[in-house]
Design an enzyme around this catalytic site. Structure first.
Site, short mmCIF file in Angstrom:
data_model
loop_
_atom_site.label_atom_id
_atom_site.label_comp_id
_atom_site.label_asym_id
_atom_site.label_seq_id
_atom_site.Cartn_x
_atom_site.Cartn_y
_atom_site.Cartn_z
N GLU A 234 34.08 46.68 45.34
CA GLU A 234 35.49 47.09 45.20
C GLU A 234 35.88 46.87 43.74
OE1 GLU A 234 38.47 45.76 47.98
OE2 GLU A 234 37.04 45.86 49.65
N GLU B 53 38.40 53.63 53.02
CA GLU B 53 38.91 52.72 54.04
C GLU B 53 39.95 53.43 54.91
OE1 GLU B 53 40.48 49.09 52.39
OE2 GLU B 53 40.75 48.18 54.37
N GLN C 230 39.77 53.69 45.59
CA GLN C 230 39.00 54.23 46.68
C GLN C 230 38.82 55.73 46.46
OE1 GLN C 230 40.33 53.00 50.53
NE2 GLN C 230 40.50 50.85 49.98
N TYR D 109 39.67 43.88 40.81
CA TYR D 109 40.59 44.98 40.49
C TYR D 109 41.25 44.73 39.14
CZ TYR D 109 40.23 46.78 45.26
OH TYR D 109 39.77 47.33 46.43
N ASN E 279 33.82 41.31 54.96
CA ASN E 279 34.58 41.73 53.78
C ASN E 279 35.62 40.66 53.46
OD1 ASN E 279 35.85 43.84 51.85
ND2 ASN E 279 37.56 43.19 53.13
N GLU E 280 35.60 40.18 52.25
CA GLU E 280 36.61 39.22 51.78
C GLU E 280 36.93 38.19 52.87
OE1 GLU E 280 39.94 41.06 49.76
OE2 GLU E 280 38.61 42.04 48.33
O1 AHR Z 1 41.02 48.25 48.55
C1 AHR Z 1 42.12 47.66 49.15
C2 AHR Z 1 41.84 46.25 49.67
O2 AHR Z 1 41.56 45.39 48.60
C3 AHR Z 1 40.65 46.10 50.58
O3 AHR Z 1 40.92 46.44 51.89
C4 AHR Z 1 40.35 44.63 50.46
O4 AHR Z 1 38.99 44.35 50.69
C5 AHR Z 1 40.82 44.28 49.07
O5 AHR Z 1 41.64 43.15 49.05
#
Ligand code: AHR
Length: 526
Positions: free
Chosen positions: A334, A55, A383, A279, A202-203
């Site tokens: 992600e 990103e 990432q 995450y 995205n999100e």
């Molecule tokens: O990876 C960092 C961020 O996490 C991304 O931009 C977003 O899609 C997520 O909230």
């Protein structure tokens, strides 16, 4: 980030345990028997689960990938050579770009044409720093080609239009003599590119426009309708996969609404997959240190990361209701550890060190994806460089490979291999007030018939041994280090580095001694 914070808090409440990790008690010093069924016709572990995410965030692109053509750092057309060489060895199947949250504020025209004419904007999501747009479509495609990877492009649904997204895909893929194809040629690339994976937003429940699920679905259908891939090489095979936004680890409504709409979709739109973001944070905002931690924080992170299994199972269950034949895939596009930022760094740059714990976390997640290979066919660790759970860290001309890099390299043989079910008693490891499996195992047969086994010894303090009945040899690599928080630095780049390991035949099988806190990948033979 409020909604993101909420989802992470709530994600902690989701009950879970990793499928395939039995919890039967096992004496601490007992050898674990791992039976591999090589006769079962398991699903293919899609190579795309080893995808990456790059990103426009911090030094993920600028500094990490792009140094510019005039940089003293060795580069090819502005893309740093050391990073390309390192990434080539990972056989990175796809790279997701340009975001993330950045994607829903990205306007592709800002990133084409002469560099000095490109729009300089503020990166509002990440540190409020100027974004030069020096790295745009041509530079990203060049990067993907240099590392031998495929592009996974995320289009802007949040602040863009369907016409803009449609023109971008035409610009990239049209081979006929259209105005956009001519413009691409004038900008240096006459041949059309392939776009094998396309993210529809995205999100969008959060940074991508805070849309309700119903609203997103209406937008997504329109975008799906108009993003036409014109590359003739993608007409019959290698068709572009369109990925809709799905569950974020907390809210079920996006996946439910997307799937409901898809079940009755009309001819003009379609999707091939639904995303899932999750995450490992240890709580929100991320506060767990990336270095200098002990067994307690190790256990918190490992325990939480194993919840990935039940999250996938929940999203799969929703998808099964509308798609029992599993036509649509899950893209875990992600995932990874999100820890507190490196002291002294810009907190908006999400820069963190990467320890042996991250390597173990990566292996456990990859094993979970492999066990869900019938549905999970794309995944992108967050990432690639200098951001969150990165493969590579750079600082100016310096570069270091992380423990996560080494795990991805060790797992290359699993790309497109056929999943082979394993049976084993994982045992139970009590660390503080958390109970973890002691070991994890995953196996697959590659296209040449070679069987590969991954073995993770989760125990931070004790070694163990694994016996695989029916095989006589085992050889490969093991990744471990003096401590769970051991790291590689520019000054000491090989503290966490793989070394050779082999097994001993006897008693009807092959036995491999696993060091504490280790990830092992071996090829086994009869
Ligand atoms: O990876 C960092 C961020 O996490 C991304 O931009 C977003 O899609 C997520 O909230």
């Amino acid at each position: 980030m409020t909604s993101v914070a909420k989802r992470f808090r709530n994600a902690l409440l989701v009950a879970t345990f990793a499928a395939g990790l039995g919890t039967s008690a096992l004496a601490k010093d007992a050898s674990v028997e791992v039976s591999v069924d090589t006769t079962a016709a398991g699903p293919v572990i899609d190579k795309h689960i080893f995808g990456q995410f790059a990103e426009h965030l911090g030094t993920g692109i600028y500094g990490g990938v792009w140094v510019g053509k005039d940089s003293p750092i060795p580069n090819v057309r502005g893309i740093r050579t050391d990073v390309v060489t390192a990434l080539k060895a990972l056989k990175v199947p796809n790279v997701r770009w340009p975001g993330g949250c950045f994607a829903d504020e990205y306007h592709w025209r800002d990133g084409i044409g002469p560099a000095d004419k490109r729009r300089v904007q503020i990166n509002t999501n990440w540190g409020g720093v100027p974004e030069s747009n020096a790295f745009g479509t041509h530079e990203f495609m060049d990067f993907a080609e240099q590392i031998g990877s495929e592009p996974y492009i995320s289009v802007n649904i949040g602040s863009g239009t369907a016409a803009e997204a449609s023109a971008w895909i035409e610009y990239m893929t049209a081979e006929k003599d259209t105005t956009l194809a001519r413009e691409r040629a004038a900008n240096g690339h006459p041949a059309p590119w392939k776009v094998p994976i396309l993210g529809l937003g995205n999100e969008n429940w959060g940074c991508g426009g805070a849309m309700s699920a119903e609203h997103y679905v209406e937008e997504m259908k329109r975008f799906s309708n108009f993003v036409r891939n014109f590359n003739p090489a993608q007409r019959e095979k290698d068709k572009m996969k369109r990925i809709a936004v799905g569950w974020d680890g907390n809210k079920l409504d996006y996946t439910e609404e997307v799937m409901k709409a898809w079940k009755d979709h009309v001819y003009s739109w379609d999707i091939e997959g639904v995303s899932l973001h999750n995450y490992t944070t240890g709580g929100w905002p991320p506060h767990l240190p990336a270095t200098g931690f002990g067994n307690d924080e190790y256990a918190i992170v490992i325990n939480e990361t194993l919840k990935m299994d039940s999250l996938i199972a929940k999203q799969s269950a929703i998808m099964d209701k509308y798609d029992p034949e599993k036509k649509l895939l899950i893209a875990v596009d992600e995932w990874g550890a999100w820890l507190s930022p490196t002291p002294g760094s810009n907190p908006g740059f999400l820069q963190q060190q990467n320890s042996l714990r991250d390597g173990i976390l990566a292996a456990l997640n990859l094993n979970i994806f492999a066990r869900h290979a019938d549905r999970v066919k794309i995944a992108n660790i967050a990432q690639m460089i200098n951001v969150l759970q990165a493969m590579i860290l750079t600082d100016g001309s310096k570069m270091v490979l992380t423990p996560t890099y080494h795990v991805f390299k060790m797992y290359v043989p699993f790309q497109d291999a056929q999943f082979a079910p394993v049976k084993f008693a994982a045992g139970e490891l009590a660390l503080g007030d958390r109970k973890l499996p002691r070991v994890d195992a995953m196996a697959a047969k590659d296209k040449s018939g070679q069987v590969w086994v991954s073995l993770v010894n989760v125990d931070p303090d004790a070694g163990t041994s694994v016996t695989i009945p029916g095989f006589r040899t085992a050889s490969g690599e093991v990744l471990t280090a003096p401590k769970v928080d051991s790291i590689n630095t520019f000054a000491a780049p090989s503290v966490v580095a793989p070394r050779a390991i082999s097994g001993k035949a006897g008693g009807g099988g092959v036995t491999i001694a696993l060091p504490p806190r280790s990830v092992t990948v071996v090829k086994v033979a009869k």
